[in-house]
Motif scaffolding. Structure first.
Motif, short mmCIF file in Angstrom:
data_model
loop_
_atom_site.label_atom_id
_atom_site.label_comp_id
_atom_site.label_asym_id
_atom_site.label_seq_id
_atom_site.Cartn_x
_atom_site.Cartn_y
_atom_site.Cartn_z
N MET A 1 0.86 -1.40 0.07
CA MET A 1 -0.04 0.01 0.14
C MET A 1 0.96 1.20 0.01
SD MET A 1 -2.89 1.08 2.64
CE MET A 1 -4.00 2.59 2.71
N LYS A 2 0.70 2.25 -0.89
CA LYS A 2 1.45 3.55 -0.97
C LYS A 2 1.17 4.30 0.41
CE LYS A 2 2.39 3.51 -5.80
NZ LYS A 2 2.47 4.34 -6.96
N ASP A 3 2.07 5.09 0.54
CA ASP A 3 1.71 6.25 1.31
C ASP A 3 1.10 7.26 0.87
OD1 ASP A 3 2.61 8.65 2.65
OD2 ASP A 3 4.11 7.19 3.94
N ASP A 4 0.24 7.89 1.88
CA ASP A 4 -0.69 9.05 1.40
C ASP A 4 0.03 10.22 0.63
OD1 ASP A 4 -2.93 7.64 1.88
OD2 ASP A 4 -3.34 8.68 3.85
N ASP A 5 1.08 10.37 1.34
CA ASP A 5 2.05 11.50 0.63
C ASP A 5 2.54 11.21 -0.69
OD1 ASP A 5 1.83 13.10 3.11
OD2 ASP A 5 3.57 12.03 3.90
N GLU B 1 0.97 9.30 -2.87
CA GLU B 1 -0.04 9.42 -3.87
C GLU B 1 -0.36 10.85 -3.97
OE1 GLU B 1 -3.56 7.31 -2.45
OE2 GLU B 1 -2.15 5.45 -2.11
N ARG B 2 -0.28 11.76 -3.13
CA ARG B 2 -0.63 13.21 -3.30
C ARG B 2 0.52 13.86 -4.15
NH1 ARG B 2 -1.53 13.96 2.58
NH2 ARG B 2 -3.83 13.48 3.00
N ILE B 3 1.75 13.22 -3.99
CA ILE B 3 2.94 13.86 -5.14
C ILE B 3 2.68 13.53 -6.50
CG2 ILE B 3 5.59 13.44 -5.50
CD1 ILE B 3 5.78 13.61 -2.33
N LYS C 1 3.78 23.93 -5.61
CA LYS C 1 3.06 23.13 -4.83
C LYS C 1 3.73 21.62 -4.77
CE LYS C 1 -1.83 21.73 -3.57
NZ LYS C 1 -3.20 21.89 -4.16
N LEU C 2 4.04 20.99 -5.79
CA LEU C 2 4.59 19.80 -5.95
C LEU C 2 5.97 19.96 -5.12
CD1 LEU C 2 4.90 17.06 -7.16
CD2 LEU C 2 6.02 18.17 -9.04
N ASP D 1 8.28 18.33 2.02
CA ASP D 1 7.43 17.83 3.50
C ASP D 1 7.51 16.26 3.73
OD1 ASP D 1 6.74 20.38 4.08
OD2 ASP D 1 4.57 20.26 3.18
N TYR D 2 7.47 15.73 2.48
CA TYR D 2 7.60 14.00 2.53
C TYR D 2 9.03 13.87 2.99
CZ TYR D 2 8.48 9.48 0.67
OH TYR D 2 8.66 8.15 0.61
N TYR D 3 10.05 14.29 2.39
CA TYR D 3 11.45 14.10 2.80
C TYR D 3 11.56 14.42 4.47
CZ TYR D 3 12.72 11.88 -1.21
OH TYR D 3 12.93 11.10 -2.50
#
Length: 55
Positions: free
Chosen positions: A1-5, A7-9, A35-36, A42-44
């Motif tokens: 399952m992929k991380d929500d972050d 998926e947003r990216i 935005k990307l 934020d993810y890192y």
């Protein structure tokens, strides 16, 4: 399952690609790109925090 972050990216990256293909204005492309960039940073930051807290 992929991380929500992740998926947003990926969604924002697809939005940017679609905007580029539709020849949207440079201003809109820059807005989406920024935005990307924010989401990636934020993810890192979150990953580094999690790794440090696990040590």
């Amino acid at each position: 399952m992929k991380d929500d972050d992740i998926e947003r990216i990926e969604k924002i990256r697809c939005m940017l690609n679609n905007a580029l293909n539709m020849s949207l204005s440079s201003e809109m492309l820059l807005k989406i790109s920024r935005k990307l960039d924010v989401k990636i940073v934020d993810y890192y930051k979150k990953r580094v925090f999690i790794q440090k807290s696990q040590k």
